[in-house]
Design a protein around this motif. Structure first.
Motif, short mmCIF file in Angstrom:
data_model
loop_
_atom_site.label_atom_id
_atom_site.label_comp_id
_atom_site.label_asym_id
_atom_site.label_seq_id
_atom_site.Cartn_x
_atom_site.Cartn_y
_atom_site.Cartn_z
N PHE A 114 37.11 34.99 5.47
CA PHE A 114 38.86 35.15 4.84
C PHE A 114 38.27 36.15 3.19
N VAL A 115 37.50 35.57 2.68
CA VAL A 115 37.01 35.96 1.36
C VAL A 115 36.63 37.33 1.55
N LEU A 116 35.85 37.37 2.47
CA LEU A 116 35.14 38.61 3.44
C LEU A 116 35.98 39.52 3.72
N MET A 117 36.91 39.64 4.60
CA MET A 117 37.74 39.94 4.66
C MET A 117 38.94 40.35 4.03
N LEU A 118 39.36 39.83 3.07
CA LEU A 118 40.58 39.91 2.21
C LEU A 118 39.97 40.89 1.23
N GLY A 119 38.43 40.57 0.59
CA GLY A 119 37.60 41.86 -0.17
C GLY A 119 37.38 42.81 0.52
N VAL A 166 35.39 43.67 12.01
CA VAL A 166 33.50 43.74 11.36
C VAL A 166 33.00 42.67 10.95
N VAL A 167 33.80 41.94 9.97
CA VAL A 167 33.64 40.65 9.27
C VAL A 167 33.68 39.33 9.82
N ILE A 168 34.43 38.99 10.79
CA ILE A 168 34.14 38.10 12.38
C ILE A 168 32.80 38.40 12.88
N GLY A 169 32.44 39.36 13.14
CA GLY A 169 30.84 39.46 13.96
C GLY A 169 29.80 39.75 13.08
N GLN A 170 30.04 39.74 12.05
CA GLN A 170 29.12 39.63 10.93
C GLN A 170 29.12 38.04 9.91
N THR A 171 29.80 37.53 10.11
CA THR A 171 30.38 35.76 9.52
C THR A 171 29.75 35.03 10.98
N TRP A 172 29.80 35.64 12.28
CA TRP A 172 29.18 34.95 13.46
C TRP A 172 28.11 34.90 13.37
N GLN A 173 26.85 36.12 13.13
CA GLN A 173 26.02 36.90 12.96
C GLN A 173 25.62 35.80 11.89
N ILE A 174 25.20 35.84 10.77
CA ILE A 174 25.09 34.71 9.31
C ILE A 174 24.77 33.28 9.51
N PHE A 175 25.88 32.71 10.60
CA PHE A 175 25.84 31.03 10.82
C PHE A 175 25.20 30.98 12.28
N SER A 176 25.01 32.20 12.75
CA SER A 176 23.95 31.92 14.21
C SER A 176 22.81 31.48 14.13
N LEU A 177 22.71 31.88 12.17
CA LEU A 177 21.08 31.70 11.38
C LEU A 177 20.67 30.40 12.15
N PRO A 178 19.43 29.42 11.99
CA PRO A 178 19.31 28.22 12.37
C PRO A 178 18.69 27.50 10.50
#
Length: 321
Positions: A114-119, A166-178
């Motif tokens: 939400f921070v990234l999306m609103l930003g 874009v933001v949803i995809g990026q957030t998913w990518q970051i939180f898919s990391l170990p």
């Protein structure tokens, strides 16, 4: 296999690794003696943001003089600011009260998203507002035709929607990391740089992705704003009347101040392939673009705008005859 419920981690015996189940936002835990002072300051700032932006939305709806595209965009910007600070400040106030910064993995991901999306929406909306001023000053005879209500609504809708996938995809990518090391985020909200520091393995691809998205949603809109204002200033300087030049500059100055403040701090944070800010400096800059600048924005827009000041006087006259 051993499970640590309160330690926010699950340790698996097979691989001898620890999987983080929740994070801890350290926030301002390094200055515990000031927590109630900070709580009071941030509560006051939050209430100021809510009140000032709500008043702007109210007068732009009620006052007939403000029924033009410029104030339509401003009311949307004010609503965006309310949403933007609500994602971070209430959570921070709760952490200051409880002195516990525990945040679940999912809640952290949602807050970042939400921070990234609103930003990103704010970047696009500021660009739309610059385009509105460009048409008003450089092409005034066609302003009402170009900036029709339908077109303005489409611009605002696009600003709100374009960042989401874009933001949803990026957030998913970051939180898919170990995440298998420390779970302590040295920040008062879940931001990209401090979260990436906790990830195991190589995060180079993620850092590049963050940089590319920042270029698209921060640098490109900023360049469009610069081009718009280049043409605006050129047109203003050609005006023969000093009064006309002063009026034209006054309608743009508020927006320009907000652009410089927001893009300056956001650019420092995200436009780096490898975030190299110290944790203390990163936290300070985050305070600027998440709290202090949203506090200043409505003040800047109201104090430097005669139409809004007049509408405010009318409103207070009705409320307090």
């Amino acid at each position: 296999m051993s499970i640590f419920k309160d330690g926010e981690q699950i340790k698996t015996g097979k691989s001898n690794t620890t999987t983080i189940m929740e994070f801890v936002l350290l926030g301002f835990s390094d200055i515990p003696n000031l927590r109630w002072i900070l709580f009071g300051i941030f509560s006051l700032l939050y209430l100021t943001i809510l009140m000032c932006n709500s008043i702007i939305i109210l007068i732009t709806i009620m006052d007939p003089i403000l029924q033009i595209p410029m104030y339509f965009f401003l009311s949307n910007f004010s609503f965006l600011e309310i949403c933007y600070v609500t994602v971070t400040i209430p959570r921070m106030l709760m952490d200051l009260c409880t002195q516990k910064g525990n945040i679940s993995f999912l809640a952290c991901a949602a807050q970042m998203c939400f921070v990234l999306m609103l930003g990103g929406t704010e970047c696009l909306l500021l660009t739309v507002m610059a385009y509105d001023r460009y048409v008003a000053i450089c092409n005034p005879l066609h302003y009402s035709v170009v900036m029709s209500h339908k077109f303005c609504t489409q611009l605002v809708t696009a600003s709100w929607i374009l960042t989401a996938p874009v933001v949803i995809g990026q957030t998913w990518q970051i939180f898919s990391l170990p995440f298998c090391g420390s779970n302590k985020i040295n920040q008062f909200f879940c931001d990209i740089p401090p979260v990436l520091k906790l990830a195991c393995g190589d995060t180079f691809v993620n850092e590049i992705a963050v940089y590319v998205v920042a270029v698209v949603f921060v640098m490109v809109p900023f360049m469009l704003i610069v081009v718009s204002y280049g043409k605006i200033i050129s047109s203003i300087l050609k005006l023969s009347s000093a009064k006309g030049r002063t009026k034209a500059f006054s309608t743009c100055s508020s927006h320009l101040i907000v652009v410089v403040l927001f893009y300056g701090t956001a650019g420092i944070t995200y436009l780096q392939p490898t975030p190299n800010l110290s944790e203390g400096m990163g936290k300070l800059i985050s305070l600027f673009y998440t709290i202090l600048i949203p506090t200043l924005n409505p003040i800047v827009y109201t104090l430097k705008n005669k139409d809004i000041m007049l509408a405010l006087r009318k409103l207070f006259t009705k409320l307090l005859p």
